[in-house]
Design a protein around this motif. Structure first.
Motif, PDB file in Angstrom:
ATOM      1  N   MET A   1      18.946  26.890 -36.845  1.00  0.00           N
ATOM      2  CA  MET A   1      19.013  25.820 -35.840  1.00  0.00           C
ATOM      3  C   MET A   1      20.272  25.975 -34.983  1.00  0.00           C
ATOM      4  O   MET A   1      21.349  26.279 -35.496  1.00  0.00           O
ATOM      5  N   LYS A   2      20.115  25.771 -33.674  1.00  0.00           N
ATOM      6  CA  LYS A   2      21.254  25.909 -32.773  1.00  0.00           C
ATOM      7  C   LYS A   2      22.272  24.798 -32.993  1.00  0.00           C
ATOM      8  O   LYS A   2      21.931  23.703 -33.430  1.00  0.00           O
ATOM      9  N   GLU A   3      23.535  25.106 -32.686  1.00  0.00           N
ATOM     10  CA  GLU A   3      24.570  24.080 -32.754  1.00  0.00           C
ATOM     11  C   GLU A   3      24.309  23.029 -31.677  1.00  0.00           C
ATOM     12  O   GLU A   3      23.713  23.314 -30.637  1.00  0.00           O
ATOM     13  N   LYS A   4      24.774  21.821 -31.943  1.00  0.00           N
ATOM     14  CA  LYS A   4      24.561  20.752 -30.965  1.00  0.00           C
ATOM     15  C   LYS A   4      25.314  21.056 -29.680  1.00  0.00           C
ATOM     16  O   LYS A   4      26.425  21.569 -29.689  1.00  0.00           O
ATOM     17  N   LEU A   5      24.674  20.713 -28.594  1.00  0.00           N
ATOM     18  CA  LEU A   5      25.207  21.002 -27.272  1.00  0.00           C
ATOM     19  C   LEU A   5      26.472  20.187 -27.021  1.00  0.00           C
ATOM     20  O   LEU A   5      26.520  18.996 -27.335  1.00  0.00           O
ATOM     21  N   THR A   6      27.487  20.811 -26.450  1.00  0.00           N
ATOM     22  CA  THR A   6      28.721  20.094 -26.151  1.00  0.00           C
ATOM     23  C   THR A   6      28.517  19.179 -24.948  1.00  0.00           C
ATOM     24  O   THR A   6      27.632  19.398 -24.115  1.00  0.00           O
ATOM     25  N   ARG A   7      29.350  18.161 -24.843  1.00  0.00           N
ATOM     26  CA  ARG A   7      29.246  17.215 -23.730  1.00  0.00           C
ATOM     27  C   ARG A   7      29.483  17.902 -22.391  1.00  0.00           C
ATOM     28  O   ARG A   7      28.803  17.609 -21.400  1.00  0.00           O
ATOM     29  N   ASP A   8      30.448  18.842 -22.327  1.00  0.00           N
ATOM     30  CA  ASP A   8      30.756  19.510 -21.063  1.00  0.00           C
ATOM     31  C   ASP A   8      29.544  20.269 -20.528  1.00  0.00           C
ATOM     32  O   ASP A   8      29.204  20.180 -19.345  1.00  0.00           O
ATOM     33  N   ILE A   9      28.894  21.037 -21.405  1.00  0.00           N
ATOM     34  CA  ILE A   9      27.724  21.798 -20.979  1.00  0.00           C
ATOM     35  C   ILE A   9      26.590  20.849 -20.603  1.00  0.00           C
ATOM     36  O   ILE A   9      25.900  21.038 -19.598  1.00  0.00           O
ATOM     37  N   GLY A  41       6.982   8.821 -30.086  1.00  0.00           N
ATOM     38  CA  GLY A  41       7.812   9.357 -31.160  1.00  0.00           C
ATOM     39  C   GLY A  41       8.221   8.229 -32.084  1.00  0.00           C
ATOM     40  O   GLY A  41       8.044   7.050 -31.767  1.00  0.00           O
ATOM     41  N   ARG A  42       8.780   8.588 -33.201  1.00  0.00           N
ATOM     42  CA  ARG A  42       9.213   7.586 -34.171  1.00  0.00           C
ATOM     43  C   ARG A  42      10.390   6.778 -33.634  1.00  0.00           C
ATOM     44  O   ARG A  42      11.057   7.183 -32.674  1.00  0.00           O
ATOM     45  N   ASP A  43      10.675   5.663 -34.276  1.00  0.00           N
ATOM     46  CA  ASP A  43      11.881   4.903 -33.942  1.00  0.00           C
ATOM     47  C   ASP A  43      13.099   5.793 -34.169  1.00  0.00           C
ATOM     48  O   ASP A  43      13.216   6.461 -35.203  1.00  0.00           O
ATOM     49  N   GLY A  44      13.997   5.810 -33.189  1.00  0.00           N
ATOM     50  CA  GLY A  44      15.196   6.627 -33.312  1.00  0.00           C
ATOM     51  C   GLY A  44      15.027   8.057 -32.847  1.00  0.00           C
ATOM     52  O   GLY A  44      15.963   8.854 -32.950  1.00  0.00           O
ATOM     53  N   ALA A  45      13.858   8.395 -32.296  1.00  0.00           N
ATOM     54  CA  ALA A  45      13.630   9.778 -31.863  1.00  0.00           C
ATOM     55  C   ALA A  45      14.350  10.110 -30.556  1.00  0.00           C
ATOM     56  O   ALA A  45      14.508  11.278 -30.223  1.00  0.00           O
ATOM     57  N   GLY A  46      14.752   9.090 -29.798  1.00  0.00           N
ATOM     58  CA  GLY A  46      15.494   9.338 -28.569  1.00  0.00           C
ATOM     59  C   GLY A  46      14.719   9.134 -27.294  1.00  0.00           C
ATOM     60  O   GLY A  46      15.108   9.626 -26.225  1.00  0.00           O
ATOM     61  N   LYS A  47      13.638   8.362 -27.362  1.00  0.00           N
ATOM     62  CA  LYS A  47      12.811   8.137 -26.162  1.00  0.00           C
ATOM     63  C   LYS A  47      13.611   7.427 -25.073  1.00  0.00           C
ATOM     64  O   LYS A  47      13.596   7.840 -23.915  1.00  0.00           O
ATOM     65  N   GLY A  48      14.278   6.342 -25.441  1.00  0.00           N
ATOM     66  CA  GLY A  48      15.004   5.555 -24.447  1.00  0.00           C
ATOM     67  C   GLY A  48      16.106   6.341 -23.762  1.00  0.00           C
ATOM     68  O   GLY A  48      16.271   6.272 -22.532  1.00  0.00           O
ATOM     69  N   GLY A  49      16.860   7.110 -24.538  1.00  0.00           N
ATOM     70  CA  GLY A  49      17.941   7.907 -23.955  1.00  0.00           C
ATOM     71  C   GLY A  49      17.422   9.000 -23.046  1.00  0.00           C
ATOM     72  O   GLY A  49      18.034   9.314 -22.012  1.00  0.00           O
ATOM     73  N   ILE A  51      14.553   8.896 -21.333  1.00  0.00           N
ATOM     74  CA  ILE A  51      14.068   8.241 -20.114  1.00  0.00           C
ATOM     75  C   ILE A  51      15.237   7.841 -19.214  1.00  0.00           C
ATOM     76  O   ILE A  51      15.183   8.014 -17.988  1.00  0.00           O
ATOM     77  N   LYS A  52      16.305   7.348 -19.806  1.00  0.00           N
ATOM     78  CA  LYS A  52      17.490   6.989 -19.016  1.00  0.00           C
ATOM     79  C   LYS A  52      18.070   8.212 -18.320  1.00  0.00           C
ATOM     80  O   LYS A  52      18.468   8.148 -17.149  1.00  0.00           O
ATOM     81  N   ALA A  53      18.103   9.348 -19.025  1.00  0.00           N
ATOM     82  CA  ALA A  53      18.629  10.578 -18.420  1.00  0.00           C
ATOM     83  C   ALA A  53      17.785  11.016 -17.235  1.00  0.00           C
ATOM     84  O   ALA A  53      18.300  11.565 -16.261  1.00  0.00           O
ATOM     85  N   ASP A 207      16.499  16.316 -32.619  1.00  0.00           N
ATOM     86  CA  ASP A 207      17.670  16.051 -33.457  1.00  0.00           C
ATOM     87  C   ASP A 207      18.970  16.171 -32.662  1.00  0.00           C
ATOM     88  O   ASP A 207      19.948  15.483 -32.936  1.00  0.00           O
ATOM     89  N   ASP A 208      18.992  17.066 -31.686  1.00  0.00           N
ATOM     90  CA  ASP A 208      20.111  17.185 -30.756  1.00  0.00           C
ATOM     91  C   ASP A 208      19.707  16.450 -29.481  1.00  0.00           C
ATOM     92  O   ASP A 208      18.946  16.969 -28.663  1.00  0.00           O
ATOM     93  N   LYS A 209      20.219  15.241 -29.308  1.00  0.00           N
ATOM     94  CA  LYS A 209      19.798  14.397 -28.191  1.00  0.00           C
ATOM     95  C   LYS A 209      20.044  15.067 -26.838  1.00  0.00           C
ATOM     96  O   LYS A 209      19.189  15.034 -25.945  1.00  0.00           O
ATOM     97  N   ARG A 210      21.206  15.644 -26.676  1.00  0.00           N
ATOM     98  CA  ARG A 210      21.550  16.227 -25.377  1.00  0.00           C
ATOM     99  C   ARG A 210      20.633  17.394 -25.044  1.00  0.00           C
ATOM    100  O   ARG A 210      20.109  17.500 -23.931  1.00  0.00           O
ATOM    101  N   ARG A 211      20.430  18.274 -26.017  1.00  0.00           N
ATOM    102  CA  ARG A 211      19.566  19.426 -25.792  1.00  0.00           C
ATOM    103  C   ARG A 211      18.137  18.972 -25.495  1.00  0.00           C
ATOM    104  O   ARG A 211      17.456  19.520 -24.624  1.00  0.00           O
ATOM    105  N   ALA A 212      17.682  17.945 -26.221  1.00  0.00           N
ATOM    106  CA  ALA A 212      16.323  17.438 -26.027  1.00  0.00           C
ATOM    107  C   ALA A 212      16.144  16.878 -24.617  1.00  0.00           C
ATOM    108  O   ALA A 212      15.122  17.130 -23.964  1.00  0.00           O
ATOM    109  N   ARG A 213      17.119  16.133 -24.139  1.00  0.00           N
ATOM    110  CA  ARG A 213      17.009  15.546 -22.804  1.00  0.00           C
ATOM    111  C   ARG A 213      16.920  16.627 -21.733  1.00  0.00           C
ATOM    112  O   ARG A 213      16.084  16.554 -20.822  1.00  0.00           O
ATOM    113  N   LEU A 214      17.787  17.622 -21.833  1.00  0.00           N
ATOM    114  CA  LEU A 214      17.750  18.706 -20.855  1.00  0.00           C
ATOM    115  C   LEU A 214      16.426  19.458 -20.921  1.00  0.00           C
ATOM    116  O   LEU A 214      15.841  19.803 -19.885  1.00  0.00           O
TER     117      LEU A 214
END
Length: 266
Positions: A1-9, A41-49, A51-53, A207-214
């Motif tokens: 599994m890849k490391e979580k994406l940094t905020r800067d990237i 998706g399940r509760d906590g899967a990151g749908k709201g975040g 959509i906001k992105a 599992d990695d919110k930032r990577r998922a949003r992108l």
């Protein structure tokens, strides 16, 4: 599994994607295209975040987010999909469903808010419904955000511990958390019935919110055939002359300006 994406990237890449979303928005308006995006998706899967992105840098007049509450007593007597269909996009609109008609295949089925017969009937007819949606000229994209059991536990625990997030946690969330495996079975049957070539489910590791949003935004942009034109250069015009206008000596009710740099009192 890849490391979580940094905020800067994340912020660097998100800015680029936001610029593309603005171009998509312009194309949708100009061509009167209709786009419907479904997030499940399940509760906590990151749908709201997620959509906001997608929506934080575009116009709410074009991008409409639909997150329906529990049905009213009147809505319970209507055709099941009726309250969702009235929110479908018109020309020049992108509608994003934060949970959708698939509630019947998920939460309603698992929590006993519908009968098993009603759930099975929904699973039989939903491919035909979505075929009609697409036939009407609507681009339909369906995303399932897949979160691991361990990450869901961490996120729901964070909602308990963080006063800013307690509004996200309900007794229903706790009960759905308990019924992890029931939801897994419901998801599996939902995919089997509704993952069609004309309306496929796009599964997102979240599992990695930032990577998922992108990843979602990149996929969305790649699956809508919008065309771009070089933006025309914009230059601010000169302001009109002041003439005889005089600033009034009006007692404006300015709000208090706090000394945020000072050490907190608590």
């Amino acid at each position: 599994m890849k490391e979580k994406l940094t905020r800067d990237i994340y912020e660097r890449e998100l800015r680029k994607l936001h610029e593309e979303l603005v171009l998509l928005q312009k194309w949708v308006v100009e061509t009167k295209q209709k786009v419907c995006v479904v997030f499940e998706g399940r509760d906590g899967a990151g749908k709201g975040g997620t959509i906001k992105a997608i929506t934080e840098r575009v116009s709410p007049r074009v991008f409409h987010v639909v997150a329906l509450p529990a049905p009213t007593e009147r809505e319970k007597t209507q055709m099941y999909t009726q309250r969702y269909l009235k929110h479908m996009p018109a020309g020049g609109e992108i509608v994003i469903f934060d949970r959708s008609w698939y509630n019947r295949a998920g939460v309603e089925r698992v929590m006993g808010f519908c009968t098993e017969e009603q759930a099975q009937r929904f699973l039989r007819i939903v491919p035909e419904l979505e075929d009609l949606v697409i036939e009407s000229g609507t681009i339909l994209l369906k995303y399932w955000l897949e979160v691991s059991a361990e990450e869901q536990t961490r996120r729901l625990q964070a909602r308990i511990n963080d006063g800013r997030k307690t509004w996200k946690l309900s007794p229903m969330d706790l009960e759905s958390y308990r019924r992890w495996h029931e939801y897994s079975r419901a998801r599996d049957e939902m995919f089997k019935a509704s993952d069609k070539d004309w309306a496929p489910w796009h599964v997102v590791r979240s599992d990695d919110k930032r990577r998922a949003r992108l990843n979602v935004i990149r996929h969305l942009l790649d699956h809508i055939p919008y065309k771009t034109k070089p933006p025309k250069p914009v230059k601010l015009p000169k302001r009109s002359l002041k003439g005889e206008y005089v600033e009034p000596d009006y007692p404006y009710r300015f709000i208090a300006e706090h000394d945020w740099e000072a050490k907190p009192s608590k």
